[in-house]
Write a protein that holds these residues in place. Structure first.
Motif, PDB file in Angstrom:
ATOM      1  N   ALA A 161       0.974  -1.232   0.032  1.00 45.64           N
ATOM      2  CA  ALA A 161       0.075   0.039  -0.076  1.00 45.64           C
ATOM      3  C   ALA A 161       0.882   1.325   0.060  1.00 45.64           C
ATOM      4  CB  ALA A 161      -0.870  -0.215   1.159  1.00 45.64           C
ATOM      5  N   VAL A 162       0.363   2.299  -0.795  1.00 47.00           N
ATOM      6  CA  VAL A 162       1.252   3.412  -0.828  1.00 47.00           C
ATOM      7  C   VAL A 162       0.301   4.792  -0.602  1.00 47.00           C
ATOM      8  CG1 VAL A 162       1.157   3.418  -3.388  1.00 47.00           C
ATOM      9  CG2 VAL A 162       3.181   4.878  -2.267  1.00 47.00           C
ATOM     10  N   TYR A 163       0.597   5.802  -0.275  1.00 42.21           N
ATOM     11  CA  TYR A 163      -0.407   6.845   0.454  1.00 42.21           C
ATOM     12  C   TYR A 163      -0.329   7.574  -1.063  1.00 42.21           C
ATOM     13  CZ  TYR A 163      -1.490  11.471   1.721  1.00 42.21           C
ATOM     14  OH  TYR A 163      -2.197  12.577   2.053  1.00 42.21           O
ATOM     15  N   LEU A 164      -1.385   7.919  -1.691  1.00 43.81           N
ATOM     16  CA  LEU A 164      -1.772   8.680  -2.743  1.00 43.81           C
ATOM     17  C   LEU A 164      -1.831  10.346  -2.827  1.00 43.81           C
ATOM     18  CD1 LEU A 164      -4.233   6.509  -4.959  1.00 43.81           C
ATOM     19  CD2 LEU A 164      -1.769   6.700  -5.404  1.00 43.81           C
ATOM     20  N   GLY A 165      -2.449  10.450  -1.520  1.00 41.59           N
ATOM     21  CA  GLY A 165      -2.729  11.834  -1.223  1.00 41.59           C
ATOM     22  C   GLY A 165      -4.108  11.857  -0.448  1.00 41.59           C
ATOM     23  N   THR A 166      -4.683  13.098  -0.454  1.00 38.81           N
ATOM     24  CA  THR A 166      -5.853  13.373   0.068  1.00 38.81           C
ATOM     25  C   THR A 166      -7.026  14.268  -0.682  1.00 38.81           C
ATOM     26  OG1 THR A 166      -4.862  13.485   2.425  1.00 38.81           O
ATOM     27  CG2 THR A 166      -6.718  14.598   2.115  1.00 38.81           C
ATOM     28  N   MET A 167      -8.048  13.658  -0.905  1.00 38.74           N
ATOM     29  CA  MET A 167      -9.280  14.528  -1.580  1.00 38.74           C
ATOM     30  C   MET A 167      -9.794  15.332  -0.440  1.00 38.74           C
ATOM     31  SD  MET A 167     -10.515  11.949  -4.295  1.00 38.74           S
ATOM     32  CE  MET A 167     -11.357  13.253  -5.007  1.00 38.74           C
ATOM     33  N   ARG A 168      -9.814  16.734  -0.368  1.00 39.39           N
ATOM     34  CA  ARG A 168     -10.494  17.350   0.642  1.00 39.39           C
ATOM     35  C   ARG A 168     -11.979  17.907  -0.159  1.00 39.39           C
ATOM     36  NH1 ARG A 168      -9.388  21.305   4.355  1.00 39.39           N
ATOM     37  NH2 ARG A 168      -7.305  20.735   4.344  1.00 39.39           N
ATOM     38  N   TYR A 169     -12.989  17.667   0.733  1.00 39.06           N
ATOM     39  CA  TYR A 169     -14.437  17.930   0.267  1.00 39.06           C
ATOM     40  C   TYR A 169     -14.834  19.076   1.049  1.00 39.06           C
ATOM     41  CZ  TYR A 169     -14.775  13.394  -1.747  1.00 39.06           C
ATOM     42  OH  TYR A 169     -14.326  11.894  -2.628  1.00 39.06           O
ATOM     43  N   ARG A 170     -15.544  19.928   0.548  1.00 41.53           N
ATOM     44  CA  ARG A 170     -16.069  21.136   1.250  1.00 41.53           C
ATOM     45  C   ARG A 170     -17.601  21.325   0.808  1.00 41.53           C
ATOM     46  NH1 ARG A 170     -11.308  24.386   1.781  1.00 41.53           N
ATOM     47  NH2 ARG A 170      -9.781  24.047   0.482  1.00 41.53           N
ATOM     48  N   ALA A 171     -18.381  21.666   1.917  1.00 40.82           N
ATOM     49  CA  ALA A 171     -19.648  22.002   1.780  1.00 40.82           C
ATOM     50  C   ALA A 171     -19.951  23.083   0.790  1.00 40.82           C
ATOM     51  CB  ALA A 171     -20.408  22.406   3.334  1.00 40.82           C
ATOM     52  N   MET A 172     -20.700  22.741  -0.193  1.00 43.37           N
ATOM     53  CA  MET A 172     -20.930  23.790  -1.323  1.00 43.37           C
ATOM     54  C   MET A 172     -22.375  23.664  -1.685  1.00 43.37           C
ATOM     55  SD  MET A 172     -17.472  23.287  -3.719  1.00 43.37           S
ATOM     56  CE  MET A 172     -17.538  24.915  -4.161  1.00 43.37           C
ATOM     57  N   ALA A 173     -22.732  24.954  -2.361  1.00 44.96           N
ATOM     58  CA  ALA A 173     -24.095  25.045  -2.852  1.00 44.96           C
ATOM     59  C   ALA A 173     -24.136  26.045  -3.882  1.00 44.96           C
ATOM     60  CB  ALA A 173     -25.187  25.286  -1.646  1.00 44.96           C
ATOM     61  N   SER A 174     -25.400  26.156  -4.651  1.00 43.71           N
ATOM     62  CA  SER A 174     -25.451  27.258  -5.640  1.00 43.71           C
ATOM     63  C   SER A 174     -25.801  28.814  -4.891  1.00 43.71           C
ATOM     64  CB  SER A 174     -26.409  27.182  -6.608  1.00 43.71           C
ATOM     65  OG  SER A 174     -27.699  27.159  -5.603  1.00 43.71           O
ATOM     66  N   ASP A 229     -23.935   9.301  -9.230  1.00 43.40           N
ATOM     67  CA  ASP A 229     -22.958   9.615 -10.205  1.00 43.40           C
ATOM     68  C   ASP A 229     -22.199  10.952  -9.897  1.00 43.40           C
ATOM     69  OD1 ASP A 229     -22.122   9.166 -13.286  1.00 43.40           O
ATOM     70  OD2 ASP A 229     -22.268  11.400 -13.075  1.00 43.40           O
ATOM     71  N   SER A 230     -20.796  10.784  -9.795  1.00 42.92           N
ATOM     72  CA  SER A 230     -19.887  11.910  -9.340  1.00 42.92           C
ATOM     73  C   SER A 230     -20.342  13.501 -10.059  1.00 42.92           C
ATOM     74  CB  SER A 230     -18.530  11.665  -9.341  1.00 42.92           C
ATOM     75  OG  SER A 230     -18.119  10.713  -8.718  1.00 42.92           O
ATOM     76  N   ARG A 231     -20.415  13.140 -11.281  1.00 44.82           N
ATOM     77  CA  ARG A 231     -20.493  14.492 -12.260  1.00 44.82           C
ATOM     78  C   ARG A 231     -21.884  14.950 -12.028  1.00 44.82           C
ATOM     79  NH1 ARG A 231     -16.948  11.543 -15.813  1.00 44.82           N
ATOM     80  NH2 ARG A 231     -15.046  12.472 -16.030  1.00 44.82           N
ATOM     81  N   ALA A 232     -22.719  14.082 -12.067  1.00 40.20           N
ATOM     82  CA  ALA A 232     -24.523  14.189 -11.961  1.00 40.20           C
ATOM     83  C   ALA A 232     -24.471  14.953 -10.428  1.00 40.20           C
ATOM     84  CB  ALA A 232     -25.541  13.043 -12.160  1.00 40.20           C
ATOM     85  N   VAL A 246     -18.477  18.513  -1.989  1.00 35.92           N
ATOM     86  CA  VAL A 246     -17.835  18.654  -3.319  1.00 35.92           C
ATOM     87  C   VAL A 246     -16.424  18.593  -3.170  1.00 35.92           C
ATOM     88  CG1 VAL A 246     -17.816  19.516  -5.648  1.00 35.92           C
ATOM     89  CG2 VAL A 246     -19.886  19.809  -4.402  1.00 35.92           C
ATOM     90  N   PRO A 247     -15.611  17.369  -3.762  1.00 37.13           N
ATOM     91  CA  PRO A 247     -14.236  17.528  -3.664  1.00 37.13           C
ATOM     92  C   PRO A 247     -13.610  18.711  -4.367  1.00 37.13           C
ATOM     93  CG  PRO A 247     -14.903  15.648  -5.120  1.00 37.13           C
ATOM     94  CD  PRO A 247     -16.118  16.351  -4.485  1.00 37.13           C
ATOM     95  N   ASP A 248     -12.414  19.197  -3.987  1.00 38.16           N
ATOM     96  CA  ASP A 248     -11.625  20.099  -4.723  1.00 38.16           C
ATOM     97  C   ASP A 248     -11.324  20.021  -6.040  1.00 38.16           C
ATOM     98  OD1 ASP A 248     -11.849  21.901  -2.201  1.00 38.16           O
ATOM     99  OD2 ASP A 248      -9.957  21.499  -1.940  1.00 38.16           O
ATOM    100  N   VAL A 249     -10.934  18.606  -6.457  1.00 35.26           N
ATOM    101  CA  VAL A 249     -10.684  18.325  -7.830  1.00 35.26           C
ATOM    102  C   VAL A 249     -11.806  18.205  -8.480  1.00 35.26           C
ATOM    103  CG1 VAL A 249      -8.705  17.223  -7.105  1.00 35.26           C
ATOM    104  CG2 VAL A 249     -10.783  15.977  -7.119  1.00 35.26           C
ATOM    105  N   GLN A 250     -13.185  18.447  -8.063  1.00 35.86           N
ATOM    106  CA  GLN A 250     -14.198  18.382  -8.955  1.00 35.86           C
ATOM    107  C   GLN A 250     -14.886  19.780  -8.955  1.00 35.86           C
ATOM    108  OE1 GLN A 250     -15.876  14.348  -7.834  1.00 35.86           O
ATOM    109  NE2 GLN A 250     -16.947  14.867  -9.786  1.00 35.86           N
TER     110      GLN A 250
END
Length: 312
Positions: A161-174, A229-232, A246-250
């Motif tokens: 197992a190798v560490y890939l990194g961290t996905m940060r999620y933030r509470a978001m809305a329109s 579905d992530s994009r949906a 919502v993850p920062d990368v999205q």
């Protein structure tokens, strides 16, 4: 006594095909021959290896032999390639069949360069299973996949197992949703009643944040929507269906979503687990995954060593 390679290959084909009849067609033998090979394999193993369901499922003992069968096939194919043993003229070049598990958010964001890398090589064919990152190691353990994006830092037996990194999620809305439901007058009360979007019924990112902010004494149950579905999911939040993590990368770059509160965030550490067997194909795939995670900016500081291994 070693297991018969033909019997292991037959067992693997049956599990992947889902039935003895389809496996017999693929192997160009009779269903009776398939049945006899499986009986011989079970007799040698001293245990039941599969359950006759639709599709056929492995038992715990079957998981062990399924993984062995896939390891043998992978190593054999790589040996043929290294020796330059060409297939018959009417056959396609040999490729190593690899199956991996990747979570939906990764597939929809940072994992895309891995797929581009796979398209540029001729060593392997890859089956990608979309699977929750918290449970993908179950597929590794059963032998269904050779690699997996996981939240587990402790490797499955026989894996690294190798560490890939961290996905940060933030509470978001329109902005429209925020102004209506979360104007910031009383954040605790507002979040308690604001509709929210979940990926599916196992997704607790939104629920965990809500409990953290509102406490355990809130009895109100908000409207909950499920968009698997992530994009949906991001589109649903942008459409004001509810708020969501919502993850920062999205996160959309067009400003269609706003961060509700800088402190309303969660981090999910990701690890790449793979079989710990000598394999050029797995090495290449691992390099592609690590490179994609690094270029996406997932890598960050991780306490302690960033590689964990365990012997078989």
């Amino acid at each position: 006594m070693d297991f018969v390679a033909e019997h292991l290959q037959t067992f693997k084909t049956v599990i992947e095909a889902g039935s003895m009849e389809r496996a017999a067609q693929q192997l160009n033998v009779t269903p009776s021959a398939v049945s006899q090979r499986l009986k011989s394999l079970e007799k040698q193993a001293g245990s039941v290896l599969f359950i006759r369901s639709r599709p056929i499922r492995t038992t715990a003992g079957g998981d062990v032999l399924l993984r062995l069968a896939r390891e043998i096939q992978m190593i054999s194919t790589e040996a043929h390639r290294s020796l330059g043993l060409e297939p018959a003229t009417d056959e396609a070049p040999r490729r190593i069949d690899l199956s991996i598990a990747v979570n939906a958010d990764s597939l929809a964001s940072w994992f895309a360069p891995v797929i581009e890398g796979l398209a540029a090589q001729e060593m392997m064919s890859c089956e990608i299973l979309r699977h929750d990152e918290a449970h993908s190691t179950e597929l590794l353990r059963s032998g269904q996949v050779m690699g997996a994006v996981s939240t587990k830092s402790t490797p499955v037996q026989g894996c690294s197992a190798v560490y890939l990194g961290t996905m940060r999620y933030r509470a978001m809305a329109s902005r429209v949703f925020r102004d209506r439901w979360l104007p910031g007058i009383d954040s605790r009360e507002e979040l308690a009643t604001a509709p929210m979007v979940n990926f599916d019924r196992t997704d607790d990112l939104q629920g965990a944040l809500r409990r953290r902010v509102t406490g355990t004494g809130v009895s109100v149950t908000p409207v909950q929507h499920f968009v698997p579905d992530s994009r949906a999911f991001v589109a649903a939040v942008s459409a004001s269906l509810g708020w969501g993590m919502v993850p920062d990368v999205q996160a959309p770059v067009d400003g269609s979503l706003v961060v509700l509160d800088p402190s309303w965030s969660s981090e999910v550490k990701l690890f790449w687990q793979r079989w710990k067997v000598p394999s050029q194909a797995l090495d290449l795939l691992t390099a592609l995954v690590m490179d994609a995670a690094g270029k996406a900016g997932l890598r960050g500081s991780e306490t302690g060593p960033n590689v964990w291994t365990t012997d078989r």
